[in-house]
Design a protein around this motif. Structure first.
Motif, PDB file in Angstrom:
ATOM      1  N   GLY A   1      11.187 -86.567 -15.042  1.00  0.00           N
ATOM      2  CA  GLY A   1      12.245 -86.682 -15.015  1.00  0.00           C
ATOM      3  C   GLY A   1      12.876 -87.258 -16.794  1.00  0.00           C
ATOM      4  O   GLY A   1      13.177 -86.922 -17.379  1.00  0.00           O
TER       5      GLY A   1
ATOM      6  N   ASP B   1      15.799 -81.540 -16.235  1.00  0.00           N
ATOM      7  CA  ASP B   1      15.558 -80.210 -16.560  1.00  0.00           C
ATOM      8  C   ASP B   1      14.800 -79.283 -15.506  1.00  0.00           C
ATOM      9  O   ASP B   1      13.972 -79.601 -14.562  1.00  0.00           O
ATOM     10  N   GLU B   2      14.292 -78.217 -15.928  1.00  0.00           N
ATOM     11  CA  GLU B   2      13.490 -76.671 -14.982  1.00  0.00           C
ATOM     12  C   GLU B   2      12.117 -77.768 -15.048  1.00  0.00           C
ATOM     13  O   GLU B   2      10.902 -77.333 -14.312  1.00  0.00           O
TER      14      GLU B   2
ATOM     15  N   HIS C   1      17.599 -74.870 -10.419  1.00  0.00           N
ATOM     16  CA  HIS C   1      17.975 -75.327 -11.609  1.00  0.00           C
ATOM     17  C   HIS C   1      20.250 -75.288 -11.814  1.00  0.00           C
ATOM     18  O   HIS C   1      20.587 -76.074 -11.813  1.00  0.00           O
TER      19      HIS C   1
ATOM     20  N   GLY D   1      21.307 -79.418 -11.981  1.00  0.00           N
ATOM     21  CA  GLY D   1      19.584 -80.768 -12.794  1.00  0.00           C
ATOM     22  C   GLY D   1      20.706 -81.699 -12.312  1.00  0.00           C
ATOM     23  O   GLY D   1      19.943 -82.974 -12.676  1.00  0.00           O
TER      24      GLY D   1
END
Length: 436
Positions: free
Chosen positions: A107, A275-276, A304, A309
């Protein structure tokens, strides 16, 4: 001469590509190879070279030509041996930290790319990475030096600190000793703090013979925090890039402790929550039951939502998913926010048959910061080498295990050192213990 990290990355990429092409899930690969989840996961994604037997087992399971893989493996091993001989000794201390912080890491591709571009395109300057506690500053920089072993680095980590235990990564003297050793091959250890300050000031002010990157993580954890105040020039010489990180502190920046301002920084990055897309990647990396859940958009969205997050909280949820504790059926009951999750974990510990020992272990670590297994044997009544692993198993995720060892010297049982794996755990338990 081979770049060991690049060769290892090539080997791992070939294995991952073949697994993807054949559609083999992690759990199936574990069964086909007869290897444990951790062994397979580290072989495909970890920073360390897998064993020859592991490479052979993976190649056979994935029906790959073995000879090219073993050639890459041998090149990686040869490069690793040469690198170990050339590495300054102080850097050995951080091998365990780097592996721990990059085991589940995803990420931050955009941030990594911006740092890499700055280093490539700018002749010199400061990079400053800022984020809330637990939002992945150390993991980002650990991944950076893992992929670029030629970088010089030091991690100022309170979790690895132990007064009177030799190397203390938060001590100004040890910080400067470590950096001077890496910046100057002719450096002689043991000159004292004032001598180290003069040496470091001279090294950091002169243009290096070749482009040099220095990574210094968690400058706000240095003790005292303003120790570097007179040592860093506002403008770095041509060919030198210094990558710093520190915790976000509201309107105040820890840059002021080291006599720098935002105007002195060429690239300022602020890490936000994951984020996802990053959550999907982490679930895939964790393997086990988590790999299948990565394909469930509703499950990912729920994680999430409850974690917002928060990388620190996400890591524990992903680990829970990998071992089947967190599932589609119970994800809606997951507490919102890390503190609620830890309250739930604490309730489970209160029902444990080893509650008394857990309370004592956590209490001693709150007081001392870091203790070895031998220390805990002596301090906690009823704890010994026979039952140690069993009792620690229920609280291991709160703790960091650090195995200090000289290269080539096997760690003796009982010499492992334990501390809270992050200051957020320490602060949580201090609050629950009523400590101001």
């Amino acid at each position: 001469m081979f770049d060991g990290d690049a060769v290892l990355a090539d080997l791992q990429q070939r294995l991952r590509d073949r697994r993807d092409a054949r559609g083999v899930k992690m759990i199936a690969l574990e069964r086909l190879t007869g290897l444990g989840h951790t062994t397979v996961s580290k072989a495909l994604n970890g920073p360390n070279i897998p064993t020859r037997a592991t490479v052979i087992a993976l190649a056979n399971a994935l029906k790959m030509d073995l000879d090219p893989l073993l050639q890459l493996w041998e090149q990686a091993v040869d490069a690793s041996r040469q690198g170990a001989a050339e590495d300054p000794s102080a850097r050995d201390f951080f091998r365990d930290l780097i592996e721990t912080h990059t085991r589940l890491f995803a990420g931050r591709h955009a941030e990594s790319a911006r740092i890499t571009e700055f280093i490539r395109d700018r002749a010199s300057g400061y990079v400053f990475v800022e984020a809330l506690s637990g939002f992945g500053k150390t993991s980002l920089l650990a991944d950076l030096v893992r992929r670029n072993p030629e970088f010089r680095y030091h991690f100022i980590s309170q979790a690895y600190r132990r007064r009177g235990g030799g190397f203390d990564p938060t001590s100004p003297e040890d910080v400067l000793e470590c950096l001077c050793e890496q910046l100057d091959p002719a450096h002689t250890r043991g000159g004292g703090l004032k001598s180290l300050e003069r040496q470091f000031r001279g090294l950091i002010a002169c243009p290096p013979k070749e482009p040099t990157v220095v990574v210094l993580d968690a400058v706000d954890e240095l003790e005292p925090p303003d120790q570097l105040r007179t040592l860093l020039p506002r403008r770095l010489p041509h060919g030198l890039v210094l990558v710093l990180s520190g915790r976000a502190q509201g309107d105040r920046s820890c840059l002021s402790d080291i006599a720098l301002s935002p105007a002195d920084v060429g690239l300022h990055l602020r890490l936000e929550g994951l984020d996802e897309v990053a959550l999907v990647k982490l679930l895939q990396m964790a393997g086990g039951a988590a790999a299948g859940l990565a394909e469930d958009a509703d499950f990912v969205a729920q994680i999430h939502r409850v974690s917002a997050g928060d990388p620190f909280y996400v890591r524990f949820l992903v680990e829970d998913a990998a071992v089947g504790v967190l599932t589609r059926d119970n994800v809606e009951r997951t507490p919102t926010g890390l503190e609620g999750y830890l309250d739930q974990q604490l309730e489970q510990l209160n029902r444990s048959a080893h509650r008394t020992e857990h309370v004592e272990i956590l209490g001693f670590l709150l007081e001392a910061g870091t203790l070895s297994a031998f220390d805990l044997y002596n301090l906690v009544e009823g704890l010994n080498w026979l039952n140690f692993d069993t009792i620690l198993r229920e609280i291991h995720r709160f703790l960091l295990v650090h195995r200090r060892a000289l290269p080539g010297v096997q760690v003796q049982r009982g010499s492992e050192e334990y501390s809270f794996c992050h200051d957020r755990f320490r602060q949580y338990f201090r609050g629950r213990a009523g400590i101001g």
